[in-house]
Design a protein around this motif. Structure first.
Motif, PDB file in Angstrom:
ATOM      1  N   ALA A  80     -18.180 -34.778 -35.974  1.00 28.04           N
ATOM      2  CA  ALA A  80     -17.732 -35.769 -35.055  1.00 28.04           C
ATOM      3  C   ALA A  80     -18.809 -36.141 -34.253  1.00 28.04           C
ATOM      4  O   ALA A  80     -19.823 -35.349 -33.787  1.00 28.04           O
ATOM      5  N   TRP A  81     -18.637 -37.301 -33.998  1.00 22.83           N
ATOM      6  CA  TRP A  81     -19.546 -37.794 -32.865  1.00 22.83           C
ATOM      7  C   TRP A  81     -18.957 -38.446 -31.907  1.00 22.83           C
ATOM      8  O   TRP A  81     -18.004 -39.290 -31.851  1.00 22.83           O
ATOM      9  N   GLY A  82     -19.460 -38.881 -30.401  1.00 24.87           N
ATOM     10  CA  GLY A  82     -18.989 -39.670 -29.439  1.00 24.87           C
ATOM     11  C   GLY A  82     -20.164 -40.056 -28.669  1.00 24.87           C
ATOM     12  O   GLY A  82     -21.501 -39.836 -29.093  1.00 24.87           O
ATOM     13  N   TYR A  83     -20.173 -40.889 -27.744  1.00 23.28           N
ATOM     14  CA  TYR A  83     -20.915 -41.487 -26.556  1.00 23.28           C
ATOM     15  C   TYR A  83     -21.092 -40.512 -25.562  1.00 23.28           C
ATOM     16  O   TYR A  83     -20.496 -39.272 -25.512  1.00 23.28           O
ATOM     17  N   TYR A 101     -23.885 -40.028 -39.937  1.00 27.85           N
ATOM     18  CA  TYR A 101     -23.343 -41.087 -39.256  1.00 27.85           C
ATOM     19  C   TYR A 101     -23.966 -42.219 -39.015  1.00 27.85           C
ATOM     20  O   TYR A 101     -25.248 -42.364 -39.430  1.00 27.85           O
ATOM     21  N   SER A 102     -23.272 -43.282 -38.599  1.00 23.60           N
ATOM     22  CA  SER A 102     -23.767 -44.666 -39.053  1.00 23.60           C
ATOM     23  C   SER A 102     -23.953 -45.431 -37.660  1.00 23.60           C
ATOM     24  O   SER A 102     -25.046 -46.180 -37.459  1.00 23.60           O
ATOM     25  N   ASP A 103     -23.621 -44.747 -36.306  1.00 25.84           N
ATOM     26  CA  ASP A 103     -23.912 -45.599 -35.240  1.00 25.84           C
ATOM     27  C   ASP A 103     -25.187 -44.764 -34.324  1.00 25.84           C
ATOM     28  O   ASP A 103     -25.032 -43.817 -33.715  1.00 25.84           O
ATOM     29  N   LYS A 137     -18.327 -45.802 -43.819  1.00 22.22           N
ATOM     30  CA  LYS A 137     -17.692 -45.171 -43.013  1.00 22.22           C
ATOM     31  C   LYS A 137     -18.676 -44.686 -41.936  1.00 22.22           C
ATOM     32  O   LYS A 137     -19.880 -44.542 -41.991  1.00 22.22           O
ATOM     33  N   GLU A 138     -18.141 -44.558 -40.807  1.00 27.18           N
ATOM     34  CA  GLU A 138     -18.502 -44.017 -39.693  1.00 27.18           C
ATOM     35  C   GLU A 138     -19.350 -42.619 -39.558  1.00 27.18           C
ATOM     36  O   GLU A 138     -20.207 -42.286 -39.018  1.00 27.18           O
ATOM     37  N   ILE A 186     -13.685 -39.852 -29.663  1.00 23.57           N
ATOM     38  CA  ILE A 186     -14.679 -39.172 -30.755  1.00 23.57           C
ATOM     39  C   ILE A 186     -14.207 -39.695 -32.181  1.00 23.57           C
ATOM     40  O   ILE A 186     -13.003 -39.666 -32.522  1.00 23.57           O
ATOM     41  N   ILE A 187     -15.256 -40.028 -32.853  1.00 22.45           N
ATOM     42  CA  ILE A 187     -14.937 -40.324 -34.383  1.00 22.45           C
ATOM     43  C   ILE A 187     -15.260 -39.112 -35.281  1.00 22.45           C
ATOM     44  O   ILE A 187     -16.277 -38.572 -35.152  1.00 22.45           O
TER      45      ILE A 187
END
Lengths: 114, 111
Positions: free
Chosen positions: B90-93, B25-27, B2-3, B99-100
């Motif tokens: 949540a995370w994003g760039y 988180y994975s990314d 899962k992300e 957002i994931i």
């Protein structure tokens, strides 16, 4: 300042019908995001629109589609409704800037498919 | 994988204590991290954002980020019954993008 507004608040449709959900972003925000939150589940990313263009799409079938209008408001269309499409649909907006401060969500549209 | 991974809970904490919520988180390309609070039947509300390693405090809330360990946490001090909600990590760039979200942790503050 008005927040993100969504309409309708509730929508009841029959399986096989089409549903149209609407979203108006915060003034000055150019990006609109759509998420689906099924009961007891997390937020699943559906679509991202910016400056009238679809920028990204989540892992949903093509019967989920939408568009963004010149005033940056947006519409989500769900065709051939299935029972599992019943969920809270959330719209969020953000400014198109390089420093990303996160979303502001609307109050959502509760879609029930019977 | 899962992300975003969160313990779904429920996490029960006595009133006045510190509630600790965790998320991985994975990314490794993630740049922006967020905590949202969602009351039952309501939409998520952004309560904290963090972009750099370390701690960020806002009132009773402290967000902690460790990019090397791909770990972000939220501490709520002096927990109140009104803090009972689902908390979404949540995370994003760095630029505006999707957002994931994690699936959320249900927090219950018991009197």
């Amino acid at each position: 300042e008005a927040g993100v507004t969504q309409s309708p608040t509730h929508l009841i449709k029959t399986r096989g019908q089409q549903a149209t959900l609407r979203c108006s972003p915060i003034s000055g925000h150019t990006s609109v995001y759509w998420y689906q939150q099924a009961l007891g589940l997390g937020l699943q990313f559906l679509l991202w629109y910016d400056e009238g263009e679809e920028r990204n799409r989540g892992n949903f079938p093509p019967r989920f589609s939408g568009r963004q209008f010149p005033n940056y408001s947006s519409e989500l269309n769900v065709n051939a409704l299935e029972l599992e499409d019943s969920a809270l649909y959330l719209c969020a907006s953000s400014p198109r800037v390089t420093s990303f401060g996160g979303y502001t969500f609307g109050s959502g549209t509760r879609l029930t498919v019977v | 994988q899962k992300e975003v991974e969160q313990n779904s809970g429920p996490l029960s904490v006595p009133e006045g204590a510190i509630a600790s919520l965790n998320c991985t988180y994975s990314d490794r390309g993630s740049q922006s991290f967020f905590w949202y609070r969602q009351y039952s039947g309501k939409s998520p509300e952004l309560i904290m954002s963090i972009y750099s390693n370390g701690d960020k405090e806002d009132g009773r809330f402290t967000a902690q980020l460790n990019k090397a360990s791909q770990y972000v946490s939220l501490l709520i001090r002096d927990s109140q019954p009104s803090d009972s909600a689902t908390y979404l990590c949540a995370w994003g760039y760095s630029s505006a993008s999707k957002i994931i979200f994690g699936s959320g942790t249900r927090l219950s503050i018991r009197p």
